[in-house]
Design an enzyme around this catalytic site. Structure first.
Site, mmCIF file in Angstrom:
data_model
loop_
_atom_site.group_PDB
_atom_site.id
_atom_site.type_symbol
_atom_site.label_atom_id
_atom_site.label_comp_id
_atom_site.label_asym_id
_atom_site.label_seq_id
_atom_site.Cartn_x
_atom_site.Cartn_y
_atom_site.Cartn_z
ATOM 1 N N SER A 1 100.696 -47.575 -26.094
ATOM 2 C CA SER A 1 102.021 -47.138 -25.663
ATOM 3 C C SER A 1 101.970 -45.726 -25.087
ATOM 4 O O SER A 1 102.473 -45.460 -23.994
ATOM 5 C CB SER A 1 102.991 -47.180 -26.845
ATOM 6 O OG SER A 1 104.241 -46.634 -26.501
ATOM 7 N N HIS B 1 100.374 -34.319 -24.692
ATOM 8 C CA HIS B 1 101.281 -35.211 -25.416
ATOM 9 C C HIS B 1 101.200 -34.901 -26.893
ATOM 10 O O HIS B 1 100.107 -34.776 -27.457
ATOM 11 C CB HIS B 1 100.919 -36.676 -25.186
ATOM 12 C CG HIS B 1 101.776 -37.615 -25.976
ATOM 13 N ND1 HIS B 1 103.035 -37.983 -25.563
ATOM 14 C CD2 HIS B 1 101.580 -38.220 -27.183
ATOM 15 C CE1 HIS B 1 103.568 -38.795 -26.467
ATOM 16 N NE2 HIS B 1 102.714 -38.954 -27.460
ATOM 17 N N ARG C 1 109.112 -53.354 -30.899
ATOM 18 C CA ARG C 1 108.377 -52.895 -32.076
ATOM 19 C C ARG C 1 109.283 -52.110 -33.012
ATOM 20 O O ARG C 1 109.156 -52.177 -34.233
ATOM 21 C CB ARG C 1 107.188 -52.038 -31.656
ATOM 22 C CG ARG C 1 106.065 -52.829 -30.988
ATOM 23 C CD ARG C 1 105.075 -51.904 -30.289
ATOM 24 N NE ARG C 1 104.593 -50.873 -31.180
ATOM 25 C CZ ARG C 1 104.383 -49.606 -30.821
ATOM 26 N NH1 ARG C 1 104.632 -49.208 -29.593
ATOM 27 N NH2 ARG C 1 103.932 -48.739 -31.686
ATOM 28 N N LYS D 1 101.702 -44.690 -20.399
ATOM 29 C CA LYS D 1 102.547 -43.758 -19.649
ATOM 30 C C LYS D 1 101.731 -42.608 -19.090
ATOM 31 O O LYS D 1 101.980 -42.135 -17.969
ATOM 32 C CB LYS D 1 103.669 -43.235 -20.549
ATOM 33 C CG LYS D 1 104.659 -44.311 -20.975
ATOM 34 C CD LYS D 1 105.842 -43.725 -21.702
ATOM 35 C CE LYS D 1 105.509 -43.249 -23.094
ATOM 36 N NZ LYS D 1 105.278 -44.362 -24.038
ATOM 37 N N ASP E 1 105.765 -51.149 -21.421
ATOM 38 C CA ASP E 1 105.791 -50.326 -22.628
ATOM 39 C C ASP E 1 107.213 -50.080 -23.094
ATOM 40 O O ASP E 1 107.501 -50.131 -24.291
ATOM 41 C CB ASP E 1 105.095 -48.986 -22.371
ATOM 42 C CG ASP E 1 105.237 -48.060 -23.566
ATOM 43 O OD1 ASP E 1 104.712 -48.402 -24.641
ATOM 44 O OD2 ASP E 1 105.894 -47.012 -23.443
#
Length: 425
Positions: free
Chosen positions: A185, A84, A170, A189, A163
């Site tokens: 967050s 990520h 947000r 995932k 999320d």
């Protein structure tokens, strides 16, 4: 014990620590609509101002994972690993990294997102390829992993729905910057995704979400802590994002550059970071292979073709091209000292490569080509940037964004290392 949104908000507002049951209840109740948007907005702001400790953040993450289903990868025949990135300008690393790691023997389930603002999105880039589709069912994700060893797609609707709902809130309440909420967050995932190991590319610099290295390190440590607590082999690399990665910023142009890398060519910084992340992913997965040698051989391009074809993409079709170009030239001779990533990202966005709202379309041929990078010598009048747009009316606003992006010096410039720091066991 019964809970109320007011009690949870007051606890955090007054600097208290949320209990596990409080967190479980408020996340679940918000997902179901029992906690109102304005109440969760107040709680998110309290968390931004008061923070959450590691245990609270871990429990918050687990509650968001529990709000939906998880992706069961138990039947996948190879070890699984994911990566990520916290986002940047010209960051097409996923496009080359995913097939490279798959070629080395690790299955890569890569659930990716779309761009917003000055940072690009992997799904937008891949949708430049005619026929390619991002939306896959859980069954299709498993099939593609078996067929090609890798899949890049959108998260399914039932993975961490809390999320999705909280992120949208947000984004419009000024609470995006909370490190605990960012970390939970991202990790909700990734935990729901079901991979056995995870490598995080946490960027810092003008073009990154975290502009300062201390804040980037704080986020990286939080992410690694959550991953480890959830049984993931997790590590993070801090990488610079003050200059665009590679020489292309946009969608189709970044796909083209990633293909160059997969064929054993491409910009040195993209190649170096791709290999560094691949080494980390392979180490986390316990696989002994040399990704540099595999990448140089061009074999990862064959995996790319299988991966794209498996999701309906036509690897032989031409990529979209912008109808108009505009060249920005060097104002003087010397060494290019600065090429500001944020400014280039905003310019690409204004040319149509990005979106201001999630529902906006992108223009796949739009973007910016960087003909020179910091540290390189340039001559006055030499092309520095090439702006690509479908509508020439987009050029003035893009040029405005670039007004202070370039600095030419008479002093030699040393480029930052591709990896600044590693965090993890």
């Amino acid at each position: 014990m019964a809970h109320t949104a007011i009690d949870v908000i007051r606890t955090k507002r007054d600097g208290g620590r949320l209990t596990g049951p409080q967190i479980d209840w408020v996340v679940d109740a918000y997902t179901r609509g029992e906690v109102a948007e304005e109440q969760m907005s107040a709680l998110a702001m309290a968390i931004l101002l008061r923070g959450m400790d590691a245990d609270e953040t871990g429990r918050w993450t687990a509650a968001m994972v529990a709000s939906g289903n998880t992706l069961d990868l138990e039947g996948v025949r190879r070890p699984t690993a994911d990566k990520h990135s916290t986002g940047g300008v010209g960051d097409k690393i996923t496009l080359a990294l995913t097939p490279l790691v798959a070629t080395c023997g690790v299955a890569v389930p890569q659930l990716s997102g779309r761009g917003l603002g000055h940072t690009g999105g992997t799904l937008d880039k891949l949708e430049s390829i005619p026929g390619w589709r991002a939306g896959l069912s859980v069954g299709e994700i498993r099939e593609r992993l078996d067929e090609a060893g890798a899949v890049v797609c959108a998260a399914t609707e039932d993975l961490a729905p809390a999320d999705r709902k909280l992120y949208a809130l947000r984004d419009v309440t000024g609470t995006v910057e909370s490190v605990p909420l960012i970390a939970s967050s991202i990790m909700s995932k990734k935990v729901a995704e079901g991979a056995q190991s995870l490598v995080l590319d946490v960027k810092c610099g003008s073009g990154a979400f975290m502009t300062h290295v201390d804040r980037a390190r704080e986020l990286a440590e939080a992410l690694v802590s959550i991953g480890t607590a959830n049984g993931l082999n997790t590590s993070a690399l801090l990488t610079p994002m003050s200059t665009p990665l590679g020489r292309s910023v946009g969608n189709a142009v970044e796909v083209a550059e990633a293909i160059e890398v997969l064929r054993g060519e491409g910009p040195a910084d993209v190649v170096e970071l791709t290999v560094a992340l691949a080494r980390e992913m392979l180490a986390q997965a316990g696989v002994d292979a040399d990704p540099a040698r595999v990448l140089a051989s061009g074999r990862a391009y064959e995996t790319w073709c299988r991966m794209i074809t498996a999701q309906g993409g036509d690897v032989d079709a031409p990529l979209p091209r912008a109808a108009h170009t505009h060249t920005v030239v060097a104002p003087e001779s010397g060494v290019l000292a600065t090429l500001d990533a944020y400014a280039v990202g905003v310019a690409a966005w204004r040319l149509g490569a990005g979106r201001g709202r999630k529902e906006d379309p992108v223009r796949h041929g739009a973007g910016v080509l960087c003909h020179a990078k910091p540290g390189e010598r340039v001559e006055q009048g030499q092309p520095l940037l090439e702006l690509l747009a479908d509508d020439p009316a987009d050029f003035p606003q893009a040029l405005e964004a670039l007004s202070d992006a370039v600095e030419v010096s008479d002093v030699e410039v040393t480029s930052a290392p591709v990896v600044l720091e590693r965090i993890g066991a």
